[in-house]
Design an enzyme around this catalytic site. Structure first.
Site, mmCIF file in Angstrom:
data_model
loop_
_atom_site.group_PDB
_atom_site.id
_atom_site.type_symbol
_atom_site.label_atom_id
_atom_site.label_comp_id
_atom_site.label_asym_id
_atom_site.label_seq_id
_atom_site.Cartn_x
_atom_site.Cartn_y
_atom_site.Cartn_z
ATOM 1 N N ILE A 180 -13.247 -12.887 -17.297
ATOM 2 C CA ILE A 180 -12.617 -13.784 -18.595
ATOM 3 C C ILE A 180 -12.723 -14.654 -17.832
ATOM 4 O O ILE A 180 -11.819 -14.602 -16.819
ATOM 5 C CB ILE A 180 -11.710 -13.615 -19.581
ATOM 6 C CG1 ILE A 180 -12.010 -12.587 -20.248
ATOM 7 C CG2 ILE A 180 -10.500 -14.809 -19.779
ATOM 8 C CD1 ILE A 180 -10.323 -12.117 -20.997
ATOM 9 N N GLU A 217 -12.965 -4.957 -15.660
ATOM 10 C CA GLU A 217 -12.338 -3.692 -15.621
ATOM 11 C C GLU A 217 -10.981 -3.725 -15.593
ATOM 12 O O GLU A 217 -9.976 -3.092 -16.488
ATOM 13 C CB GLU A 217 -12.551 -3.000 -14.322
ATOM 14 C CG GLU A 217 -14.033 -2.946 -13.660
ATOM 15 C CD GLU A 217 -14.783 -3.737 -13.804
ATOM 16 O OE1 GLU A 217 -14.469 -5.043 -13.599
ATOM 17 O OE2 GLU A 217 -15.270 -4.115 -12.439
ATOM 18 N N CYS A 244 -14.850 -4.744 -7.876
ATOM 19 C CA CYS A 244 -14.222 -5.713 -7.259
ATOM 20 C C CYS A 244 -12.644 -4.542 -6.448
ATOM 21 O O CYS A 244 -12.428 -3.343 -6.695
ATOM 22 C CB CYS A 244 -13.947 -7.111 -7.355
ATOM 23 S SG CYS A 244 -12.566 -6.969 -8.422
ATOM 24 N N CYS A 299 -9.759 -4.660 -8.360
ATOM 25 C CA CYS A 299 -9.950 -3.682 -9.409
ATOM 26 C C CYS A 299 -10.133 -2.403 -9.067
ATOM 27 O O CYS A 299 -9.531 -1.203 -10.091
ATOM 28 C CB CYS A 299 -11.700 -4.648 -10.551
ATOM 29 S SG CYS A 299 -11.903 -5.591 -11.564
HETATM 30 N N1 THU Z 1 -16.960 -9.496 -12.110
HETATM 31 C C1 THU Z 1 -16.337 -8.317 -12.754
HETATM 32 O O1 THU Z 1 -15.824 -8.723 -14.353
HETATM 33 N N2 THU Z 1 -16.685 -6.904 -12.333
HETATM 34 C C2 THU Z 1 -17.165 -6.595 -11.639
HETATM 35 O O2 THU Z 1 -16.512 -6.107 -11.305
HETATM 36 C C3 THU Z 1 -17.287 -7.694 -10.249
HETATM 37 C C4 THU Z 1 -17.327 -8.925 -10.553
HETATM 38 C C5 THU Z 1 -16.964 -10.843 -12.608
HETATM 39 C C6 THU Z 1 -15.957 -12.063 -12.241
HETATM 40 C C7 THU Z 1 -16.404 -12.980 -12.900
HETATM 41 O O3 THU Z 1 -16.357 -13.010 -13.950
HETATM 42 C C8 THU Z 1 -17.912 -13.107 -12.288
HETATM 43 O O4 THU Z 1 -17.861 -11.141 -12.195
HETATM 44 C C9 THU Z 1 -18.814 -13.354 -11.685
HETATM 45 O O5 THU Z 1 -18.260 -12.721 -10.162
#
Ligand code: THU
Length: 130
Positions: free
Chosen positions: A43, A55, A86, A89
């Site tokens: 989001i 996550e 990341c 997370c």
């Molecule tokens: N993002 C995630 O939702 N999970 C991950 O493991 C890596 C990054 C999202 C955050 C952002 O909305 C987009 O990916 C680009 O970074």
């Protein structure tokens, strides 16, 4: 394929991603110790910094419903490749998943499985607070 259902749920959640800035959709699904599945998508926010990853959306939904321990988390994205969680997370995963597995899947039906220890060695946890 183990965790087939969990991966499918993560793909479904990915479709709900709110990503007007990156256009990069991520979906996640967590399996609780009690056998329930909670899903989440990323989001984004105009501030960028207030963005929440898929996550953490899934984990926070589960925690706010009373869950405390997870067996597994499946992560998928629109990249066509494996998407690794990341650093923020990973830290949140470690808090609630001591011996579980992290499953990364791609659109070709391939998947990889990692332990918590593998994705975040030398983790800072509650035992380090003195
Ligand atoms: N993002 C995630 O939702 N999970 C991950 O493991 C890596 C990054 C999202 C955050 C952002 O909305 C987009 O990916 C680009 O970074």
């Amino acid at each position: 394929m183990p965790y087939k259902k969990l991966i499918e749920k993560a793909y479904k959640a990915k479709e709900m991603a709110y990503v007007p800035y990156s256009k990069f959709q991520v979906g996640a699904a967590v399996l609780t110790d009690s056998g329930k599945i909670f899903t989440g998508c990323n989001i984004e926010n105009a501030s960028y910094g207030a963005t929440n990853c898929a996550e953490r959306t899934a984990i926070f939904k589960a925690i706010s419903e009373g869950e405390r321990n997870f067996k597994a988390i499946a992560i998928v994205s629109s990249s066509g490749d494996f998407t690794y969680p990341c650093g923020i997370c990973r830290q949140v995963i470690v808090e609630f998943m001591k011996d579980g597995e992290i499953i990364l899947a791609n659109e070709k039906g391939e998947y990889k499985v990692y332990t918590v220890q593998e994705i975040l060695p030398f983790a800072f946890t509650e035992k380090d607070i003195k």
